[in-house]
Design a protein around this motif. Sequence first.
Motif, PDB file in Angstrom:
ATOM      1  N   TYR A   1       0.913  -1.253   0.008  1.00  0.00           N
ATOM      2  CA  TYR A   1      -0.134  -0.019   0.071  1.00  0.00           C
ATOM      3  C   TYR A   1       0.707   1.300   0.028  1.00  0.00           C
ATOM      4  O   TYR A   1       0.390   2.385  -0.143  1.00  0.00           O
ATOM      5  CB  TYR A   1      -1.062  -0.005   1.187  1.00  0.00           C
ATOM      6  N   ARG A   2       2.288   1.211   0.112  1.00  0.00           N
ATOM      7  CA  ARG A   2       2.953   2.242   0.180  1.00  0.00           C
ATOM      8  C   ARG A   2       2.758   3.108  -1.055  1.00  0.00           C
ATOM      9  O   ARG A   2       2.946   4.424  -1.033  1.00  0.00           O
ATOM     10  CB  ARG A   2       4.524   1.976   0.353  1.00  0.00           C
ATOM     11  N   LEU A   3       2.954   2.714  -2.108  1.00  0.00           N
ATOM     12  CA  LEU A   3       2.676   3.494  -3.393  1.00  0.00           C
ATOM     13  C   LEU A   3       1.563   4.230  -3.649  1.00  0.00           C
ATOM     14  O   LEU A   3       1.526   5.480  -3.905  1.00  0.00           O
ATOM     15  CB  LEU A   3       3.061   2.627  -4.656  1.00  0.00           C
ATOM     16  N   LEU A   4       0.313   3.466  -3.023  1.00  0.00           N
ATOM     17  CA  LEU A   4      -0.842   4.095  -2.995  1.00  0.00           C
ATOM     18  C   LEU A   4      -0.828   5.210  -2.064  1.00  0.00           C
ATOM     19  O   LEU A   4      -1.300   6.491  -2.435  1.00  0.00           O
ATOM     20  CB  LEU A   4      -2.005   3.035  -2.709  1.00  0.00           C
ATOM     21  N   VAL A   5      -0.336   5.288  -0.769  1.00  0.00           N
ATOM     22  CA  VAL A   5      -0.282   6.241   0.105  1.00  0.00           C
ATOM     23  C   VAL A   5       0.658   7.319  -0.268  1.00  0.00           C
ATOM     24  O   VAL A   5       0.227   8.762  -0.042  1.00  0.00           O
ATOM     25  CB  VAL A   5       0.052   5.595   1.611  1.00  0.00           C
ATOM     26  N   ASN A   6       1.699   7.038  -1.017  1.00  0.00           N
ATOM     27  CA  ASN A   6       2.643   8.177  -1.260  1.00  0.00           C
ATOM     28  C   ASN A   6       2.149   8.989  -2.577  1.00  0.00           C
ATOM     29  O   ASN A   6       2.485  10.055  -2.589  1.00  0.00           O
ATOM     30  CB  ASN A   6       3.918   7.553  -1.815  1.00  0.00           C
ATOM     31  N   SER A   7       1.236   8.308  -3.185  1.00  0.00           N
ATOM     32  CA  SER A   7       0.794   9.082  -4.401  1.00  0.00           C
ATOM     33  C   SER A   7      -0.471  10.014  -3.990  1.00  0.00           C
ATOM     34  O   SER A   7      -0.536  11.062  -4.668  1.00  0.00           O
ATOM     35  CB  SER A   7       0.009   7.932  -5.396  1.00  0.00           C
ATOM     36  N   GLY A   8      -0.750   9.913  -2.709  1.00  0.00           N
ATOM     37  CA  GLY A   8      -1.893  11.034  -2.332  1.00  0.00           C
ATOM     38  C   GLY A   8      -3.284  10.340  -2.449  1.00  0.00           C
ATOM     39  O   GLY A   8      -4.305  11.039  -2.103  1.00  0.00           O
ATOM     40  N   LEU A   9      -3.284   9.175  -3.153  1.00  0.00           N
ATOM     41  CA  LEU A   9      -4.833   8.600  -3.418  1.00  0.00           C
ATOM     42  C   LEU A   9      -5.453   8.251  -2.330  1.00  0.00           C
ATOM     43  O   LEU A   9      -6.575   8.030  -2.015  1.00  0.00           O
ATOM     44  CB  LEU A   9      -4.960   7.499  -4.564  1.00  0.00           C
TER      45      LEU A   9
ATOM     46  N   THR B   1     -11.302   7.200  -7.217  1.00  0.00           N
ATOM     47  CA  THR B   1     -10.224   6.703  -6.358  1.00  0.00           C
ATOM     48  C   THR B   1     -10.251   5.300  -5.621  1.00  0.00           C
ATOM     49  O   THR B   1      -9.596   4.897  -4.974  1.00  0.00           O
ATOM     50  CB  THR B   1     -10.045   7.754  -5.156  1.00  0.00           C
ATOM     51  N   GLY B   2     -11.401   4.640  -6.062  1.00  0.00           N
ATOM     52  CA  GLY B   2     -11.749   3.420  -5.398  1.00  0.00           C
ATOM     53  C   GLY B   2     -13.054   2.810  -5.487  1.00  0.00           C
ATOM     54  O   GLY B   2     -13.904   3.756  -6.105  1.00  0.00           O
ATOM     55  N   SER B   3     -13.268   1.676  -5.282  1.00  0.00           N
ATOM     56  CA  SER B   3     -14.839   1.108  -5.649  1.00  0.00           C
ATOM     57  C   SER B   3     -15.057   0.087  -4.301  1.00  0.00           C
ATOM     58  O   SER B   3     -14.326  -0.344  -3.597  1.00  0.00           O
ATOM     59  CB  SER B   3     -14.788   0.629  -6.835  1.00  0.00           C
TER      60      SER B   3
ATOM     61  N   ALA C   1     -13.423  -3.884  -0.964  1.00  0.00           N
ATOM     62  CA  ALA C   1     -12.842  -2.618  -1.105  1.00  0.00           C
ATOM     63  C   ALA C   1     -11.848  -2.983  -2.294  1.00  0.00           C
ATOM     64  O   ALA C   1     -10.743  -3.562  -2.114  1.00  0.00           O
ATOM     65  CB  ALA C   1     -12.344  -1.824   0.017  1.00  0.00           C
ATOM     66  N   ILE C   2     -11.861  -2.121  -3.196  1.00  0.00           N
ATOM     67  CA  ILE C   2     -11.146  -2.261  -4.627  1.00  0.00           C
ATOM     68  C   ILE C   2     -10.309  -0.866  -4.584  1.00  0.00           C
ATOM     69  O   ILE C   2     -11.000   0.076  -4.992  1.00  0.00           O
ATOM     70  CB  ILE C   2     -11.773  -2.644  -5.660  1.00  0.00           C
ATOM     71  N   LEU C   3      -9.039  -0.852  -4.440  1.00  0.00           N
ATOM     72  CA  LEU C   3      -8.366   0.486  -4.655  1.00  0.00           C
ATOM     73  C   LEU C   3      -7.157   0.340  -5.759  1.00  0.00           C
ATOM     74  O   LEU C   3      -6.527  -0.709  -6.087  1.00  0.00           O
ATOM     75  CB  LEU C   3      -7.510   0.738  -3.487  1.00  0.00           C
ATOM     76  N   PRO C   4      -7.023   1.249  -6.573  1.00  0.00           N
ATOM     77  CA  PRO C   4      -5.721   1.287  -7.786  1.00  0.00           C
ATOM     78  C   PRO C   4      -4.522   1.436  -7.117  1.00  0.00           C
ATOM     79  O   PRO C   4      -4.487   1.939  -5.929  1.00  0.00           O
ATOM     80  CB  PRO C   4      -6.308   2.446  -8.468  1.00  0.00           C
ATOM     81  N   ASP C   5      -3.717   0.601  -7.837  1.00  0.00           N
ATOM     82  CA  ASP C   5      -2.313   0.774  -7.162  1.00  0.00           C
ATOM     83  C   ASP C   5      -1.615   1.972  -8.066  1.00  0.00           C
ATOM     84  O   ASP C   5      -2.239   2.491  -8.934  1.00  0.00           O
ATOM     85  CB  ASP C   5      -1.532  -0.631  -7.403  1.00  0.00           C
ATOM     86  N   ARG C   6      -0.203   2.109  -7.665  1.00  0.00           N
ATOM     87  CA  ARG C   6       0.487   3.390  -8.477  1.00  0.00           C
ATOM     88  C   ARG C   6       1.618   2.744  -9.058  1.00  0.00           C
ATOM     89  O   ARG C   6       2.239   1.849  -8.437  1.00  0.00           O
ATOM     90  CB  ARG C   6       0.794   4.464  -7.277  1.00  0.00           C
TER      91      ARG C   6
ATOM     92  N   GLY D   1      -1.343  -0.903 -13.166  1.00  0.00           N
ATOM     93  CA  GLY D   1      -2.859  -0.883 -13.477  1.00  0.00           C
ATOM     94  C   GLY D   1      -3.291  -2.048 -12.856  1.00  0.00           C
ATOM     95  O   GLY D   1      -4.407  -2.428 -13.168  1.00  0.00           O
ATOM     96  N   GLY D   2      -2.720  -2.657 -11.779  1.00  0.00           N
ATOM     97  CA  GLY D   2      -3.453  -3.567 -10.848  1.00  0.00           C
ATOM     98  C   GLY D   2      -4.280  -2.880  -9.711  1.00  0.00           C
ATOM     99  O   GLY D   2      -4.430  -1.884  -9.545  1.00  0.00           O
ATOM    100  N   SER D   3      -4.725  -4.002  -8.806  1.00  0.00           N
ATOM    101  CA  SER D   3      -5.827  -3.715  -8.004  1.00  0.00           C
ATOM    102  C   SER D   3      -5.199  -4.053  -6.492  1.00  0.00           C
ATOM    103  O   SER D   3      -4.610  -5.094  -6.464  1.00  0.00           O
ATOM    104  CB  SER D   3      -6.947  -4.141  -8.301  1.00  0.00           C
ATOM    105  N   LEU D   4      -5.546  -3.323  -5.591  1.00  0.00           N
ATOM    106  CA  LEU D   4      -5.582  -3.802  -4.083  1.00  0.00           C
ATOM    107  C   LEU D   4      -6.855  -4.172  -3.522  1.00  0.00           C
ATOM    108  O   LEU D   4      -7.699  -3.212  -3.586  1.00  0.00           O
ATOM    109  CB  LEU D   4      -4.889  -2.401  -3.367  1.00  0.00           C
TER     110      LEU D   4
END
Length: 728
Positions: free
Chosen positions: A442-450, A625-627, A659-664, A680-683
């Motif tokens: 999840y670090r890339l997602l958090v660092n991206s600001g999303l 930002t997610g679904s 809960a589906i979030l995009p990666d970065r 383009g993957g999913s968390l």
Amino acid sequence: MFQPNMFESHHLLDMSHKTTESELDMLRDDDYESKSGTDIMEASGDDQDPTQRPNKKKRYHRHTQHQIQELENFFKECPHPDDKQRKALGRRLTLEPLQVKFWFQNKRTQMKAQHERHENSQLRNENEKLRMENIRYKEALTNASCPNCGGPAAIGEMSFDEQHLRVENARLREEIDRISGIAAKYVGKPLLAHPNFSHNGPPRSLDLPITNFTTQSGMVDEMFGTNNLLRPVSGPSEADKPVIIELAVAAMEELVRMAMSGEPLWIRSSDDNSSDSLNDEEYFKTFPRGIGPKQLGFKSEASKESTVVIMNHINIVEILMDVNQWSNVFCGIVSRAMTLEVLSTGVAGNYNGALQVMTAEYQVPSPLVPTREYYFVRYCKQHPDGTWAVVDVSLDNLHPSTISRSRRRPSGCIIQELPNGYSKVTWVEHVEVDDRAVHDIYRLLVNSGLAFGARRWVATLERQCERLASVMANNIPAGDIGVITTIEGRKSMLKLSERMVLSFCSGVGASTTHTWTTLSGSGADDVRVMTRKSVDDPGRPPGIVLSAATSFWIPIPPKQVFDFLRDENSRNEWDILSNSGVVQEMAHIANGRDPGNCVSLLRVNSANSSQGNMLILQESSCDSTGSYVIYAPVDISAMDVVLGGGDPDYVALLPSGFAILPDRPGKHEGGSRIVEVGNGGSLLTVAFQILVDSVPTAKLSLGSVAIVNSLIKCTVEKIKAAVAPENA
């Protein structure tokens, strides 16, 4: 603007600024009125000399009997004299206007304190009466006898008296809480009443006496029990309030300037999917006096985003300033929230000038991302051009002993009215955090600001505004299909679905209110479990509920995963409960522009005839930002009541979902090989809630934990096999 040592001084702003001074006066009126008579000292005119040494003793002026009598007479006619009246009265009594002003402030405070002491005394007397009455009822219950045989009365025969006693006990508790509140505010005694958390939070977890079940986190009985409170933070002291007021006014000025600025303060990203980034060097040059330097080990996150939403600007302000509405609308982000104290309710019957001290916990829907707790002041203001602004800024530095892993620099939104009931919202998020505990995937997602940035806030607001517009519809839109035939039935089903979503979001993250226990290893896809006890909750079946969740990365775009999980035709590929039966959509309510934003009622025609038919309530929602895909089995007879427009609050639900979030973009080390995360993957987070025992006092069996663990892992394997067979 702030001074570098702002928390050691009350003179933080240049008071020659006319707009700032008027704001401070407006906010201070309420603050000074709440002080006790001994807190406001009357100083002579010499005390206002700016050249006076700080440690010089203040001189006090004692009024003559004649002056006091004249002031008392004037107070009876006009307790709030204006500047002109104070000057005239001062000339007549040979007093400085400032002395007159302080005398009236002290007098008003004295009268208020006398009134509160009188009310406190009355409440104590009433409390004593209730206590004595309560004792009489207890004695009556103890000594009650059967009118027929003269023996002790059976429990069933005392039901009416017991009910009466319960009512009296409830009244007694309310009176005790009220008296304690008055004592805490005006006498300085501790408050006995429990904090009033927003109702969307999870219930208190259960301490389970389980032994001989060891995990990497230790014994289960040591891990399942948790508290139900945010990090304990008391309300502001009287000495803090002037500092908080000045801090809020300066934060409002900074927010407006940041929201309206472009380059060079904000650097526009070349990627259209990314928010503007803050130029730190330009920021500290523009706002040199902020809330102080960045703390050691913290990193800065700043983002700005704008959107147009289908909601009146006043309604948006009301949502932001009401803690329950705010935490419900943003339930995917705000896991818990509480207002500690309202310093000002605003003026002219609206929130202009409203000031509240709050604490809140922000989350990402996964147990792998620690929540962020904030202690802050929220200030709302209407500007001369008609726009509204709501700003938050952390108050942690007022309590330096408080340990915090995050703090908010001035953050919030500007709300501009547009025609036809629309509003333009510009959101600024600027925080400093220690995020070293975030899991690697999840670090890339958090660092991206999303994960916590401005884009997630505005995307959530936009989606929720569309949902609220659907709820308020006075007709059945063409997009709705199925068994819903009345407006009342449609609204009841939407209300039930809203409660389902709130319950899911409150229990899927890594909130401090509950502790997840890891059942195996330390990888991202390990199953984490916790228990809750449900008692006397009409919206939840009674007994012990076991929650389980796991998060993992999957190399499939989020939209593809979302469409697969929400589609009733593919449900039997992953849902073990459907038992390979045929799933049919009985009702469909569209609540957004995207076809994926809807509430559905599904019927599962099980292949096993002994199981009969089952109904599932499902809500799916998505934004940039997610679904989410959230569902819960529902009783057929209960849904008949809801579809007829009945009260949905008494329908028991145990929601599960995804809960589906995009990666970065980036790479993540996964064991001995490189796993490509960010292309383009999913968390994906999978979370289940299962009633493992209908008796709330029962102990959790190891078999129940094993079954839930197996169930969630089997579901994950089925999803991977269906959408990404080459990675299964």
